[in-house]
Design a protein around this motif. Structure first.
Motif, PDB file in Angstrom:
ATOM      1  N   LEU A 169       4.560  20.333   4.052  1.00  0.00           N
ATOM      2  CA  LEU A 169       5.941  19.944   4.349  1.00  0.00           C
ATOM      3  C   LEU A 169       5.934  18.527   4.885  1.00  0.00           C
ATOM      4  O   LEU A 169       5.464  18.250   5.984  1.00  0.00           O
ATOM      5  N   TYR A 170       6.459  17.627   4.084  1.00  0.00           N
ATOM      6  CA  TYR A 170       6.467  16.202   4.402  1.00  0.00           C
ATOM      7  C   TYR A 170       7.656  15.838   5.291  1.00  0.00           C
ATOM      8  O   TYR A 170       7.520  15.091   6.241  1.00  0.00           O
ATOM      9  N   LYS A 171       8.834  16.383   4.960  1.00  0.00           N
ATOM     10  CA  LYS A 171      10.039  16.023   5.701  1.00  0.00           C
ATOM     11  C   LYS A 171      10.973  17.220   5.770  1.00  0.00           C
ATOM     12  O   LYS A 171      11.155  17.923   4.793  1.00  0.00           O
ATOM     13  N   GLY A 172      11.569  17.436   6.932  1.00  0.00           N
ATOM     14  CA  GLY A 172      12.514  18.534   7.124  1.00  0.00           C
ATOM     15  C   GLY A 172      11.893  19.650   7.951  1.00  0.00           C
ATOM     16  O   GLY A 172      10.775  19.535   8.446  1.00  0.00           O
ATOM     17  N   LYS A 197       9.981  18.371   0.489  1.00  0.00           N
ATOM     18  CA  LYS A 197      10.946  17.677   1.350  1.00  0.00           C
ATOM     19  C   LYS A 197      12.231  18.483   1.273  1.00  0.00           C
ATOM     20  O   LYS A 197      12.685  18.823   0.176  1.00  0.00           O
ATOM     21  N   TYR A 255      13.238  19.352  -2.616  1.00  0.00           N
ATOM     22  CA  TYR A 255      12.513  18.447  -3.510  1.00  0.00           C
ATOM     23  C   TYR A 255      11.021  18.696  -3.383  1.00  0.00           C
ATOM     24  O   TYR A 255      10.545  19.143  -2.337  1.00  0.00           O
ATOM     25  N   ASN A 256      10.273  18.385  -4.442  1.00  0.00           N
ATOM     26  CA  ASN A 256       8.827  18.454  -4.349  1.00  0.00           C
ATOM     27  C   ASN A 256       8.169  17.343  -5.140  1.00  0.00           C
ATOM     28  O   ASN A 256       8.808  16.660  -5.947  1.00  0.00           O
ATOM     29  N   PRO A 288       7.538  19.214   9.958  1.00  0.00           N
ATOM     30  CA  PRO A 288       6.836  18.234   9.127  1.00  0.00           C
ATOM     31  C   PRO A 288       5.354  18.171   9.502  1.00  0.00           C
ATOM     32  O   PRO A 288       4.996  18.229  10.675  1.00  0.00           O
ATOM     33  N   CYS A 312      16.791  25.687   5.799  1.00  0.00           N
ATOM     34  CA  CYS A 312      16.419  24.347   6.242  1.00  0.00           C
ATOM     35  C   CYS A 312      17.421  23.793   7.241  1.00  0.00           C
ATOM     36  O   CYS A 312      18.571  24.163   7.245  1.00  0.00           O
ATOM     37  N   GLU A 368       3.541   8.000  -1.849  1.00  0.00           N
ATOM     38  CA  GLU A 368       4.832   7.309  -1.761  1.00  0.00           C
ATOM     39  C   GLU A 368       5.207   6.653  -3.090  1.00  0.00           C
ATOM     40  O   GLU A 368       6.365   6.351  -3.340  1.00  0.00           O
ATOM     41  N   GLU A 412      16.327  19.179   2.902  1.00  0.00           N
ATOM     42  CA  GLU A 412      17.454  18.625   3.643  1.00  0.00           C
ATOM     43  C   GLU A 412      18.090  19.711   4.501  1.00  0.00           C
ATOM     44  O   GLU A 412      18.116  20.884   4.119  1.00  0.00           O
ATOM     45  N   TRP A 430      10.113  11.949  -5.966  1.00  0.00           N
ATOM     46  CA  TRP A 430      10.482  13.309  -5.581  1.00  0.00           C
ATOM     47  C   TRP A 430      11.257  13.912  -6.741  1.00  0.00           C
ATOM     48  O   TRP A 430      12.081  13.247  -7.357  1.00  0.00           O
TER      49      TRP A 430
END
Length: 104
Positions: free
Chosen positions: A72-75, A52, A34-35, A87, A104, A21, A54, A25
């Motif tokens: 894959l963190y988000k999406g 990540k 994003y990566n 995710p 996505c 965190e 969108e 990104w």
């Protein structure tokens, strides 16, 4: 900041250790993608990254010259065959293997 020191054995490698965190990104060439590269070996090219995405973003079929890992963190990603990555999905893609397009 909770970053770890890079061990002497890994000097010359790219590494963003500690809590991811705290690392930014980076936008990729495709809008909404994003990566975060967390580790990369400059000799083998092996890379560990987080992704990540969108909703509504797409990116084309492509390949890498070295093994690629993806978390894959988000999406959500949908492949051309309809497989869906949620995710938390972790994947290892062999060197030279085409993958994508992803929706996505």
């Amino acid at each position: 900041m909770n970053r770890f020191s890079i061990p002497p054995q890994l000097q010359g490698f790219f590494a963003q250790l500690g809590n991811h965190e705290q690392h930014p990104w980076k936008p990729l060439p495709w809008k909404g993608i994003y990566n975060k590269v967390l580790f990369s070996d400059p000799v083998s090219g092996a890379t560990m990254e987080l992704a990540k995405v969108e909703k509504g973003a797409t990116f084309p079929e492509h390949f890498h010259n070295s093994v690629q890992t993806l978390f894959l963190y988000k999406g959500r990603l949908r492949t051309k065959t309809g497989e869906v990555y949620l995710p938390g999905t972790f994947n290892v893609i062999p060197s030279g293997q085409k993958h994508g397009p992803f929706f996505c």
